[in-house]
Every structure is written in structure tokens, then in C-alpha cells.
Design a protein around this motif. Structure first.
Motif, PDB file in Angstrom:
ATOM      1  N   TRP A   5       9.655   5.944   8.688  1.00 43.91           N
ATOM      2  CA  TRP A   5       9.136   4.577   8.533  1.00 43.91           C
ATOM      3  C   TRP A   5       8.118   4.277   9.620  1.00 43.91           C
ATOM      4  O   TRP A   5       7.045   3.722   9.352  1.00 43.91           O
ATOM      5  CB  TRP A   5      10.288   3.577   8.598  1.00 43.91           C
ATOM      6  CG  TRP A   5       9.840   2.152   8.505  1.00 43.91           C
ATOM      7  CD1 TRP A   5       9.506   1.464   7.381  1.00 43.91           C
ATOM      8  CD2 TRP A   5       9.664   1.238   9.602  1.00 43.91           C
ATOM      9  NE1 TRP A   5       9.122   0.170   7.688  1.00 43.91           N
ATOM     10  CE2 TRP A   5       9.210   0.007   9.047  1.00 43.91           C
ATOM     11  CE3 TRP A   5       9.838   1.319  10.982  1.00 43.91           C
ATOM     12  CZ2 TRP A   5       8.939  -1.115   9.839  1.00 43.91           C
ATOM     13  CZ3 TRP A   5       9.570   0.210  11.759  1.00 43.91           C
ATOM     14  CH2 TRP A   5       9.120  -0.979  11.193  1.00 43.91           C
ATOM     15  N   LEU A   6       8.420   4.657  10.860  1.00 40.96           N
ATOM     16  CA  LEU A   6       7.501   4.449  11.973  1.00 40.96           C
ATOM     17  C   LEU A   6       6.174   5.161  11.713  1.00 40.96           C
ATOM     18  O   LEU A   6       5.092   4.578  11.878  1.00 40.96           O
ATOM     19  CB  LEU A   6       8.128   4.962  13.267  1.00 40.96           C
ATOM     20  CG  LEU A   6       7.198   5.100  14.488  1.00 40.96           C
ATOM     21  CD1 LEU A   6       6.639   3.747  14.886  1.00 40.96           C
ATOM     22  CD2 LEU A   6       7.940   5.735  15.656  1.00 40.96           C
ATOM     23  N   ALA A   7       6.234   6.413  11.318  1.00 41.54           N
ATOM     24  CA  ALA A   7       5.011   7.177  11.072  1.00 41.54           C
ATOM     25  C   ALA A   7       4.188   6.539   9.963  1.00 41.54           C
ATOM     26  O   ALA A   7       2.947   6.489  10.032  1.00 41.54           O
ATOM     27  CB  ALA A   7       5.357   8.624  10.710  1.00 41.54           C
ATOM     28  N   ASP A   8       4.855   6.032   8.936  1.00 39.18           N
ATOM     29  CA  ASP A   8       4.138   5.387   7.841  1.00 39.18           C
ATOM     30  C   ASP A   8       3.478   4.092   8.305  1.00 39.18           C
ATOM     31  O   ASP A   8       2.344   3.781   7.909  1.00 39.18           O
ATOM     32  CB  ASP A   8       5.104   5.102   6.680  1.00 39.18           C
ATOM     33  CG  ASP A   8       4.401   4.509   5.472  1.00 39.18           C
ATOM     34  OD1 ASP A   8       3.523   5.195   4.908  1.00 39.18           O
ATOM     35  OD2 ASP A   8       4.713   3.362   5.105  1.00 39.18           O
ATOM     36  N   CYS A   9       4.159   3.332   9.161  1.00 36.71           N
ATOM     37  CA  CYS A   9       3.588   2.085   9.692  1.00 36.71           C
ATOM     38  C   CYS A   9       2.345   2.367  10.531  1.00 36.71           C
ATOM     39  O   CYS A   9       1.317   1.689  10.402  1.00 36.71           O
ATOM     40  CB  CYS A   9       4.621   1.347  10.529  1.00 36.71           C
ATOM     41  SG  CYS A   9       5.940   0.566   9.578  1.00 36.71           S
ATOM     42  N   VAL A  10       2.424   3.370  11.409  1.00 33.04           N
ATOM     43  CA  VAL A  10       1.267   3.722  12.236  1.00 33.04           C
ATOM     44  C   VAL A  10       0.111   4.164  11.343  1.00 33.04           C
ATOM     45  O   VAL A  10      -1.047   3.788  11.577  1.00 33.04           O
ATOM     46  CB  VAL A  10       1.642   4.821  13.249  1.00 33.04           C
ATOM     47  CG1 VAL A  10       0.397   5.336  13.963  1.00 33.04           C
ATOM     48  CG2 VAL A  10       2.660   4.290  14.257  1.00 33.04           C
ATOM     49  N   ARG A  11       0.422   4.962  10.320  1.00 37.33           N
ATOM     50  CA  ARG A  11      -0.629   5.409   9.405  1.00 37.33           C
ATOM     51  C   ARG A  11      -1.309   4.224   8.728  1.00 37.33           C
ATOM     52  O   ARG A  11      -2.541   4.184   8.602  1.00 37.33           O
ATOM     53  CB  ARG A  11      -0.035   6.338   8.340  1.00 37.33           C
ATOM     54  CG  ARG A  11      -1.076   6.856   7.339  1.00 37.33           C
ATOM     55  CD  ARG A  11      -0.424   7.439   6.099  1.00 37.33           C
ATOM     56  NE  ARG A  11       0.372   6.463   5.378  1.00 37.33           N
ATOM     57  CZ  ARG A  11      -0.150   5.519   4.583  1.00 37.33           C
ATOM     58  NH1 ARG A  11      -1.471   5.419   4.434  1.00 37.33           N
ATOM     59  NH2 ARG A  11       0.643   4.677   3.950  1.00 37.33           N
ATOM     60  N   ARG A  12      -0.524   3.234   8.300  1.00 38.20           N
ATOM     61  CA  ARG A  12      -1.097   2.056   7.631  1.00 38.20           C
ATOM     62  C   ARG A  12      -2.022   1.279   8.563  1.00 38.20           C
ATOM     63  O   ARG A  12      -3.093   0.821   8.154  1.00 38.20           O
ATOM     64  CB  ARG A  12       0.023   1.132   7.124  1.00 38.20           C
ATOM     65  CG  ARG A  12       0.846   1.715   5.995  1.00 38.20           C
ATOM     66  CD  ARG A  12       1.826   0.686   5.468  1.00 38.20           C
ATOM     67  NE  ARG A  12       2.779   1.276   4.549  1.00 38.20           N
ATOM     68  CZ  ARG A  12       3.612   0.570   3.776  1.00 38.20           C
ATOM     69  NH1 ARG A  12       3.584  -0.752   3.833  1.00 38.20           N
ATOM     70  NH2 ARG A  12       4.453   1.186   2.978  1.00 38.20           N
ATOM     71  N   ILE A  13      -1.607   1.113   9.796  1.00 42.65           N
ATOM     72  CA  ILE A  13      -2.434   0.375  10.762  1.00 42.65           C
ATOM     73  C   ILE A  13      -3.711   1.159  11.070  1.00 42.65           C
ATOM     74  O   ILE A  13      -4.806   0.579  11.132  1.00 42.65           O
ATOM     75  CB  ILE A  13      -1.638   0.085  12.044  1.00 42.65           C
ATOM     76  CG1 ILE A  13      -0.506  -0.898  11.748  1.00 42.65           C
ATOM     77  CG2 ILE A  13      -2.557  -0.474  13.134  1.00 42.65           C
ATOM     78  CD1 ILE A  13       0.421  -1.161  12.921  1.00 42.65           C
ATOM     79  N   GLU A  14      -3.591   2.467  11.262  1.00 36.99           N
ATOM     80  CA  GLU A  14      -4.770   3.283  11.548  1.00 36.99           C
ATOM     81  C   GLU A  14      -5.713   3.322  10.342  1.00 36.99           C
ATOM     82  O   GLU A  14      -6.942   3.344  10.505  1.00 36.99           O
ATOM     83  CB  GLU A  14      -4.343   4.698  11.947  1.00 36.99           C
ATOM     84  CG  GLU A  14      -3.658   4.762  13.304  1.00 36.99           C
ATOM     85  CD  GLU A  14      -4.561   4.264  14.424  1.00 36.99           C
ATOM     86  OE1 GLU A  14      -5.647   4.828  14.602  1.00 36.99           O
ATOM     87  OE2 GLU A  14      -4.179   3.303  15.111  1.00 36.99           O
ATOM     88  N   ALA A  15      -5.163   3.334   9.142  1.00 36.86           N
ATOM     89  CA  ALA A  15      -5.997   3.301   7.942  1.00 36.86           C
ATOM     90  C   ALA A  15      -6.759   1.987   7.855  1.00 36.86           C
ATOM     91  O   ALA A  15      -7.943   1.954   7.479  1.00 36.86           O
ATOM     92  CB  ALA A  15      -5.141   3.509   6.691  1.00 36.86           C
ATOM     93  N   ASP A  16      -6.091   0.891   8.215  1.00 35.99           N
ATOM     94  CA  ASP A  16      -6.757  -0.413   8.229  1.00 35.99           C
ATOM     95  C   ASP A  16      -7.905  -0.411   9.233  1.00 35.99           C
ATOM     96  O   ASP A  16      -8.983  -0.941   8.965  1.00 35.99           O
ATOM     97  CB  ASP A  16      -5.745  -1.505   8.588  1.00 35.99           C
ATOM     98  CG  ASP A  16      -6.374  -2.886   8.675  1.00 35.99           C
ATOM     99  OD1 ASP A  16      -6.536  -3.540   7.628  1.00 35.99           O
ATOM    100  OD2 ASP A  16      -6.726  -3.305   9.794  1.00 35.99           O
TER     101      ASP A  16
END
Length: 369
Positions: free
Chosen positions: A6-17
């Protein structure tokens, strides 16, 4: 989903933004009244959440995630006077987290609507000094996390680079007549942006000086003068997003070279002047930034210096249509003073008459010499 996944997915979403968001514009503002001085506005209103606070919110969420403070499905809480909460609500929705903004009841309806549009909930308190404790209580009782921008703003941002706001400014000035700015000017909310600017120029060995602007009902300026960290007020700032009733942990006076304290009515007058000059509305904290820049420009003119000044266009005036851009609203709150407005307009037009501000640090010292 496991916690680490979940943490890795959250970081990915923020970096994608972040990757989807182009850098903000650096707008040159013609100022013929100050020959040899070029003023630039870093337009932070074009961020996806509409203000400078988008940068802070992104950093705070990454900091909290990587420290293990956020949990899937648990609420995120913040004490905020508006724009930070809008940006944090944006990132909370991006991650699928509930968001609660604790704020003074005086915050404008349009700011509340912007938070709710992003999926956040507004929790209003009558006493502006109670927002910290109330935010901590809501987070604790809800099993969530209090982001606490006023403590973590200066440490959550990578001040050495990584396309932070300081690195972006220097990069955008590279082909300008004065690529190393004489002054970087920013008003103080948490103090985090001032800290980033001040640390970056010291890390890079630049001669650029940092000037902070402060609101009328705020303790930052007096703390800068006295070093007294116990200073406090029993009321909050009327200029949303800047000024604090207590000394915040993220305000680092040693990285600031000068400060300017301004009456709120002067900031509002400068906001209107700049809105007319640009052909689009800006918010009141940008008016504070403009007048602090004016103090720097006047001194440069007096000393025969040439160079560039960069300040921040923090957010759009559209958020303040029913407040600071409403003449009746301002008059009812003592924010429209014809004498102050005339003095501000004259000063911005290059007149030598004494403007309505107090100076400290390098500006005051050089003025005495």
C-alpha cells in the motif's frame, strides 16, 4: 493489500501526479518605476490544487508515508487556514484517505468549498489558537494522523534540490539578464518555504538574500527581532495562509536576511494594484509579497544596484471573490483604508513617500547606513 505494498502504491501515485504537473511559470512584471530592477512572479496558482501549498502538501504526505505514520483507510487531519488544507485534501483523495481540515470559523466560504470539492471535511473552531490541539485530538480519537504542517514544513522538503521551488527559480532565470537574483521574497505561513529558499542559496554559495513578509496579526517579525520563541497572540492572522499567533517550529530566522511587517490593509491594497496590473486576480498574501519586494526594490534603487527580485504569486484571487475582493466585506473588517491604499499605490508607482511598513535585518541595517 499489505502495508508495504500500500505504501509503495501511494508513493507511486504521488510521484505520478508530480510527473504530470509541469513546472510553474516565472512571470516578468514590468516595473519602469525601478529601472535596473527586474521583478518576477513565480506563479504557484497553476498547481493542480491551485496554490503554493501544493508543494508543501506533496512533501508532507511523502514524509508521513515514508515515516510509517499513515495507514490505509485511516483519517488524515490538519490545522490550516485554507490553502494547505485544499492541497492536502487533493492528495488525501488521490490516496483514498479521509481528510479533515481544522480551521478558524472565519475562513472564507470559497476556501471551505474548495476543500470540500477535493473530498475533505471542514471542522471549524471559534478560537484560532485552538486549531492545533483540536487537530491532534481528532487524529488521536479517529486512529489517524495529524500532519502538523507547522512543525514539519521545513524538514519535509528536500532543500538541496530535487526541483524544489528554489532550484526551479534559479533554473528559470538562467537566460535572464540577472540570472542570480538579488532577493528572493516570500511571506511566512509555516516558514517552510522561507527555510527552503534560505537553505538552498547557502548550499549553492549564492549571494542572493532572503526577505520574509509578515502579516499584521502575527509574531514572526517580532520573533525575528527579539529571538523570543514564547511570543503569542490571542487572535489569528486576517491574511489567510500567512502570519501565525505563535512562533512555529518551521520558521528559521537564521536563514532569513531581512523581514518586512505590513498592515493587512496595505496587503489588500497591493493585492488590488497587482490584480489590475496583471489583468487577473491574485490573493492577499501575494499583496504582502509584492510590498516586501517593493522594500527590496526601493533599497536597490537608493543604492544604485541592479538585479532581479523573485517573489511568489501564491494563489488566485478567485478564492477570495466573496472576501478580500469584495469591497463591502473588506470595509466591514477594517481592511479598506483609503489613506493606506493611496500610500501603497504611490509607493508602487515609485514615489519616495514613506510606505506603511516596518523593516528588520539587512533592509533596516542598510537603510540606517
Amino acid at each position: 493489500m499489505s502495508e508495504r505494498r500500500w505504501l509503495a502504491d501511494c508513493v507511486r501515485r504521488i510521484e505520478a501526479d508530480f510527473q504530470r504537473s509541469a513546472d510553474t511559470h516565472l512571470i516578468p512584471l514590468p516595473w519602469p518605476e525601478f529601472p535596473g530592477v527586474q521583478l518576477y512572479l513565480k506563479d504557484e496558482s497553476i498547481h493542480p490544487s491551485g496554490s503554493l501549498k501544493h508543494r508543501l502538501a506533496r512533501s508532507l504526505f511523502l514524509y508521513a508515508l515514508c515515516n510509517g505514520w499513515l495507514r490505509e483507510g485511516r483519517p488524515v487531519v490538519e490545522s490550516s487556514s485554507g490553502s494547505t488544507a485544499v492541497s492536502e485534501a487533493y492528495f488525501a483523495r488521490l490516496l483514498g484517505l479521509p481528510f479533515i481540515a481544522v480551521m478558524p470559523a472565519t475562513v472564507s466560504e470559497s476556501k471551505r468549498a474548495a476543500i470540500e470539492f477535493q473530498g475533505g471535511r471542514c471542522h471549524l473552531v471559534d478560537d484560532p489558537t485552538a486549531v492545533y490541539a483540536e487537530a491532534a485530538r481528532l487524529a488521536r480519537e479517529g486512529g489517524g494522523h495529524y500532519l502538523d504542517q507547522f512543525t514539519y514544513a521545513e524538514r519535509a522538503t528536500d532543500w538541496r534540490g530535487n526541483n524544489n521551488i528554489a532550484e526551479s527559480i534559479f533554473s528559470q532565470l538562467r537566460r535572464e539578464p540577472h540570472p542570480i537574483p538579488a532577493w528572493l521574497v516570500c511571506s511566512a505561513g509555516t516558514g517552510g518555504t522561507l527555510a527552503t529558499l534560505g537553505r538552498f542559496v547557502r548550499y549553492g554559495g549564492h549571494v542572493t538574500r532572503i526577505c520574509g513578509g509578515d502579516a499584521e496579526f502575527s509574531v514572526f517579525f517580532d520573533h525575528y527581532l527579539s529571538g523570543d520563541a514564547s511570543l503569542s497572540l490571542n487572535c489569528g492572522s486576517r491574511i489567510e495562509g500567512i502570519g501565525r499567533p505563535r512562533v512555529e517550529a518551521s520558521f528559521l530566522p537564521r536563514v532569513v536576511d531581512a523581514m518586512v511587517k505590513l498592515p493587512d490593509a496595505a496587503s489588500v491594497a497591493a493585492m488590488r494594484w497587482l490584480s489590475e496590473r496583471l489583468g487577473r486576480t491574485v490573493g492577499p498574501s501575494t499583496g504582502t509579497n509584492l510590498l516586501a519586494s517593493l522594500a527590496c526594490a526601493r533599497q536597490m534603487r537608493e543604492r544604485g544596484e541592479q538585479g532581479s527580485i523573485v517573489t511568489l504569486l501564491c494563489d488566485s484571487g478567485e478564492r477570495y471573490r466573496d472576501s478580500f475582493h469584495d469591497a463591502d466585506w473588506c470595509a466591514a473588517r477594517g481592511l479598506h483604508d483609503a489613506e493606506v491604499a493611496a500610500a501603497v499605490n504611490a509607493a508602487l508607482a515609485g514615489a519616495d513617500a514613506a510606505p506603511p511598513w516596518r523593516l528588520a535585518g539587512a533592509l533596516a541595517a542598510q537603510q540606517v547606513r
